[in-house]
Design a protein around this motif. Structure first.
Motif, PDB file in Angstrom:
ATOM      1  N   HIS A   7      39.221   5.039  67.334  1.00 52.33           N
ATOM      2  CA  HIS A   7      39.253   4.995  65.873  1.00 52.33           C
ATOM      3  C   HIS A   7      39.963   3.722  65.442  1.00 52.33           C
ATOM      4  N   PRO A   8      39.688   3.246  64.244  1.00 46.35           N
ATOM      5  CA  PRO A   8      40.395   2.052  63.763  1.00 46.35           C
ATOM      6  C   PRO A   8      41.841   2.394  63.409  1.00 46.35           C
ATOM      7  N   LEU A   9      42.743   1.513  63.692  1.00 47.52           N
ATOM      8  CA  LEU A   9      44.153   1.729  63.371  1.00 47.52           C
ATOM      9  C   LEU A   9      44.424   1.215  61.958  1.00 47.52           C
ATOM     10  N   THR A  10      44.184   2.078  60.978  1.00 44.22           N
ATOM     11  CA  THR A  10      44.341   1.714  59.573  1.00 44.22           C
ATOM     12  C   THR A  10      45.206   2.749  58.867  1.00 44.22           C
ATOM     13  N   VAL A  14      45.516   6.841  59.437  1.00 44.65           N
ATOM     14  CA  VAL A  14      46.794   7.540  59.600  1.00 44.65           C
ATOM     15  C   VAL A  14      46.922   8.669  58.583  1.00 44.65           C
ATOM     16  N   LEU A  15      46.588   8.398  57.328  1.00 45.73           N
ATOM     17  CA  LEU A  15      46.808   9.393  56.281  1.00 45.73           C
ATOM     18  C   LEU A  15      45.701  10.430  56.160  1.00 45.73           C
ATOM     19  N   GLY A  20      42.706  11.412  67.177  1.00 48.37           N
ATOM     20  CA  GLY A  20      43.693  10.532  67.781  1.00 48.37           C
ATOM     21  C   GLY A  20      45.098  11.109  67.765  1.00 48.37           C
ATOM     22  N   ARG A  21      46.039  10.214  67.998  1.00 46.91           N
ATOM     23  CA  ARG A  21      47.451  10.583  68.131  1.00 46.91           C
ATOM     24  C   ARG A  21      48.304   9.648  67.291  1.00 46.91           C
ATOM     25  N   SER A  26      55.303   7.158  62.756  1.00 44.78           N
ATOM     26  CA  SER A  26      54.150   7.196  61.852  1.00 44.78           C
ATOM     27  C   SER A  26      54.123   8.495  61.059  1.00 44.78           C
ATOM     28  N   PHE A  27      54.495   9.594  61.708  1.00 52.34           N
ATOM     29  CA  PHE A  27      54.552  10.885  61.024  1.00 52.34           C
ATOM     30  C   PHE A  27      55.576  10.844  59.894  1.00 52.34           C
ATOM     31  N   TRP A  28      56.762  10.335  60.207  1.00 52.21           N
ATOM     32  CA  TRP A  28      57.815  10.230  59.191  1.00 52.21           C
ATOM     33  C   TRP A  28      57.396   9.313  58.043  1.00 52.21           C
ATOM     34  N   LEU A  29      56.827   8.171  58.371  1.00 50.25           N
ATOM     35  CA  LEU A  29      56.441   7.220  57.316  1.00 50.25           C
ATOM     36  C   LEU A  29      55.353   7.796  56.415  1.00 50.25           C
ATOM     37  N   GLY A  30      54.379   8.484  56.992  1.00 51.99           N
ATOM     38  CA  GLY A  30      53.335   9.117  56.185  1.00 51.99           C
ATOM     39  C   GLY A  30      53.896  10.192  55.272  1.00 51.99           C
ATOM     40  N   ALA A  31      54.770  11.027  55.811  1.00 51.33           N
ATOM     41  CA  ALA A  31      55.382  12.099  55.011  1.00 51.33           C
ATOM     42  C   ALA A  31      56.275  11.506  53.914  1.00 51.33           C
ATOM     43  N   LEU A  32      57.035  10.483  54.255  1.00 51.09           N
ATOM     44  CA  LEU A  32      57.901   9.837  53.261  1.00 51.09           C
ATOM     45  C   LEU A  32      57.072   9.193  52.162  1.00 51.09           C
ATOM     46  N   GLY A  33      55.965   8.568  52.513  1.00 45.41           N
ATOM     47  CA  GLY A  33      55.081   7.972  51.515  1.00 45.41           C
ATOM     48  C   GLY A  33      54.571   9.001  50.518  1.00 45.41           C
ATOM     49  N   MET A  34      54.188  10.163  51.014  1.00 40.38           N
ATOM     50  CA  MET A  34      53.702  11.223  50.119  1.00 40.38           C
ATOM     51  C   MET A  34      54.832  11.751  49.227  1.00 40.38           C
ATOM     52  N   LEU A  35      56.017  11.858  49.793  1.00 39.61           N
ATOM     53  CA  LEU A  35      57.170  12.306  49.008  1.00 39.61           C
ATOM     54  C   LEU A  35      57.501  11.303  47.907  1.00 39.61           C
TER      55      LEU A  35
END
Length: 128
Positions: A7-10, A14-15, A20-21, A26-35
């Motif tokens: 998959h493309p790494l974009t 991620v969101l 993939g994995r 990355s999990f923290w940054l995605g969750a923080l972005g949504m918050l």
């Protein structure tokens, strides 16, 4: 299986992607972005005059942000579950309020498996 992800790494992957994995960061940054997104919308609601059309509009934006955040949280969780070798169906636990906080913390702190699995190579393999 090759060592490259399929998959493309974009940011979009991620969101919103489910393949993939991803690692803990990355999990923290995605969750923080949504918050942060939700916080910005709530600030707009609180800053709008009461009973105004602007407040109602931002209320609808908040509803859309919550729906998007639920999707993103499940997508992030699925990829983290892939990373730690657990079944992706466990991501629905994050939508069950009483245990979602514990499930989130488990996903946020459980270390990645360093072996390549059926979902691809480790996101950031350690140097040997």
């Amino acid at each position: 299986m090759s060592g490259a992800p399929d998959h493309p790494l974009t940011i979009q992957w991620v969101l919103f992607g489910f393949r993939g994995r991803i690692g803990r960061k990355s999990f923290w940054l995605g969750a923080l972005g949504m918050l942060l997104l939700q916080g910005a919308v709530i600030a707009q609601i609180l800053g709008a005059p009461e009973d105004s059309g602007r407040q109602a509009l931002w209320g609808l934006v908040l509803l859309a942000a919550w729906i998007a955040s639920a999707w993103v949280l499940v997508a992030l969780a699925v990829k983290r579950l892939h990373d730690i070798g657990l079944p992706a169906i466990l991501a629905v636990v994050l939508l069950i309020q009483p245990i979602s906080y514990i499930a989130f913390l488990v996903l946020a702190f459980w270390p990645s498996t360093q072996e390549t699995n059926e979902h691809g190579p480790p996101p950031f393999p350690r140097a040997q």
